[in-house]
Design a protein around this motif. Structure first.
Motif, PDB file in Angstrom:
ATOM      1  N   ARG A  73     102.419 -65.856  76.422  1.00 21.73           N
ATOM      2  CA  ARG A  73     101.918 -66.899  75.515  1.00 21.73           C
ATOM      3  C   ARG A  73     102.670 -68.190  75.832  1.00 21.73           C
ATOM      4  O   ARG A  73     103.891 -68.264  75.680  1.00 21.73           O
ATOM      5  N   ASP A  76     101.191 -75.283  75.156  1.00 16.58           N
ATOM      6  CA  ASP A  76     100.703 -76.427  75.930  1.00 16.58           C
ATOM      7  C   ASP A  76     100.486 -77.618  74.990  1.00 16.58           C
ATOM      8  O   ASP A  76      99.856 -77.458  73.932  1.00 16.58           O
ATOM      9  N   ARG A 132      98.966 -76.193  71.506  1.00 20.22           N
ATOM     10  CA  ARG A 132      98.132 -75.012  71.356  1.00 20.22           C
ATOM     11  C   ARG A 132      98.690 -73.983  72.339  1.00 20.22           C
ATOM     12  O   ARG A 132      99.459 -74.331  73.253  1.00 20.22           O
ATOM     13  N   THR A 165      98.287 -70.956  75.151  1.00 23.45           N
ATOM     14  CA  THR A 165      97.476 -70.257  76.146  1.00 23.45           C
ATOM     15  C   THR A 165      98.042 -68.855  76.317  1.00 23.45           C
ATOM     16  O   THR A 165      99.207 -68.693  76.684  1.00 23.45           O
ATOM     17  N   THR A 166      97.212 -67.864  76.016  1.00 23.26           N
ATOM     18  CA  THR A 166      97.617 -66.475  76.198  1.00 23.26           C
ATOM     19  C   THR A 166      97.069 -65.966  77.535  1.00 23.26           C
ATOM     20  O   THR A 166      95.924 -66.254  77.881  1.00 23.26           O
ATOM     21  N   TYR A 167      97.896 -65.270  78.286  1.00 25.29           N
ATOM     22  CA  TYR A 167      97.456 -64.716  79.569  1.00 25.29           C
ATOM     23  C   TYR A 167      97.969 -63.292  79.700  1.00 25.29           C
ATOM     24  O   TYR A 167      98.881 -62.876  78.976  1.00 25.29           O
TER      25      TYR A 167
END
Length: 434
Positions: free
Chosen positions: A123, A126, A392, A394-396
């Motif tokens: 997570r 950004d 916000r 960004t989940t990867y």
């Protein structure tokens, strides 16, 4: 002032009627007023359709300002900073540094977790691409609120930070607001106020950039505009008139309690100022002290305390915590023998001040905490402004072939159970391809 001030609610908390308790706790501002709603809706539609032309016309109609340009020239912003009273500039720069220190330390970090061997979920925070900061104007200018909005956005790494503030008769926001924008590091400043500023930031115009989030305090029209555009752009917590809840035991100085109540009451006749104090004698001394400590804006303080103020006695500190949880104060002050132990009992508050040195005034201006906070009970579900409002996440995720093989059967079972056979087939295929 030396005359006694009338406080609407007094006496023991335990004897408060259910109606009176509801009147104290239910302090939401009537932003849903039909007239306000209709006016704001019309302004939003007008700005969305007509862009800059609507903003210029509304500045003339509502602010009495003839604008040659909507954007304040960078030279004017820098000149305001250069010409600012040295003492005010020094204080704003100190606030700027403290805010940056605190908010940088609280910046969210990238996290990676291995849920099983070969499965990694990450997570990453950004920064938003563009944000709008609303700075009230008109009857009063609040440069501290400019810093409270701009600095955490800057610390979060937002590249475009637009400030909107109402124009004066000269077509520009107040000099001190412009100076604060320069000190805080705003990218651009626009001479736009009210609901039309929120519309411009939400929809974008020929001059004003469309932003991803809008924050900052304002009047009922600003608050209603933010509510109406919340579906298309992010906003901060709902905010209304200022408020404070003081919880005090026998170690507290009644004058300190009275000064904290008066300080928040001077903001607005609709400000809500409540004290829960241990024992009837201390409660009486607080009410008496209120008549001595007010040094300015006596009519506003009297109106606030007379309509929404409360000084209530409690028999034990244990009696205070259920009320505090229901009230969910913007500012909660703990003037008790062991404030850090008491903090453990607190769950709903915008920000908490611990001990007799921690005046709310310090937090409002200079500690480095943020003074943009939820009001009217919104602290039960919202937090104060921070760097979290300007990022916000960004989940990867990554899955090795070996992990895919181990997961495939169970994932296929779940997919089949939900009737999603293509999901099941995809899991089986990836699980088989080593």
């Amino acid at each position: 002032m030396s005359a006694a001030l009338s406080v609407r609610f007094t006496g023991p908390l335990e004897r408060l009627s259910s109606r009176a308790r509801r009147d104290i706790i239910d302090r939401a501002r009537a932003d849903e007023d039909v007239r306000v709603t209709a006016v704001v809706s019309g302004i939003l539609t007008r700005v969305k359709r007509e862009g800059d032309a609507a903003l210029i016309a509304l500045a003339r109609e509502l602010d009495g300002a003839a604008l040659a340009k909507l954007e304040v020239p960078r030279a004017a912003i820098e000149a305001a900073k250069t010409n600012l009273d040295p003492d005010v500039r020094r204080a704003l720069e100190r606030t700027n540094e403290n805010l940056a220190t605190v908010h940088a330390a609280m910046m969210p970090k990238l996290v990676e977790v291995e849920s099983e061997p070969g499965i990694v979920v990450g997570r990453r925070p950004d920064p938003l691409a563009a944000v709008g900061i609303y700075a009230p104007g008109g009857r009063a200018a609040y440069p501290s609120s400019v810093l409270m909005g701009v600095v955490p956005a800057r610390v979060a790494g937002v590249p475009e930070i637009a400030v909107c503030s109402p124009p004066g008769k000269n077509g520009l926001p107040s000099d001190v607001v412009l100076a604060a924008a320069a000190i805080a590091g705003a990218s651009r400043v626009f001479a736009i106020g009210g609901a039309q500023a929120i519309a411009a930031l939400a929809f974008g115009t020929e001059t004003v950039p469309r932003v991803d989030r809008i924050v900052g305090p304002g009047n009922a029209y600003v608050a209603e505009a933010k509510r109406q555009i919340a579906g298309s752009v992010g906003i901060d917590a709902p905010a209304g008139p200022s408020e404070i809840l003081v919880i005090a035991d026998e170690t507290a100085d009644p004058e300190h309690i009275a000064r904290e109540l008066a300080a928040q009451a001077e903001h607005d006749p609709e400000a809500s100022c409540v004290a829960l104090v241990l024992g009837d004698a201390l409660a009486a001394r607080v009410v008496e002290a209120l008549g001595r400590v007010v040094v300015d804006r006596g009519e506003v303080v009297a109106a606030s305390l007379g309509s929404r103020g409360a000084v209530l006695s409690i028999q034990s500190l244990d009696d205070a915590w259920p009320f505090a949880a229901d009230y969910a104060a913007e500012h909660l002050m703990l003037l008790v023998r062991e404030p850090r132990a008491a903090l453990a009992r607190v769950r709903h508050a915008g920000t908490v001040f611990l001990g007799d040195g921690s005046s709310v005034a310090f937090g409002d201006y200079m500690t480095g905490a943020n003074h943009v906070l939820p009001t009217a009970g919104a602290g039960r579900s919202f937090s104060g402004l921070s760097t979290l409002d300007f990022v916000r996440f960004t989940t990867y995720q990554t899955v090795t072939r070996e992990a895919a093989a181990r997961m495939a059967r169970d994932v296929s079972v779940l997919a089949e159970a939900e009737g999603l056979k293509n999901h099941a087939a995809a899991a089986a295929a990836f699980g088989a391809s080593r």
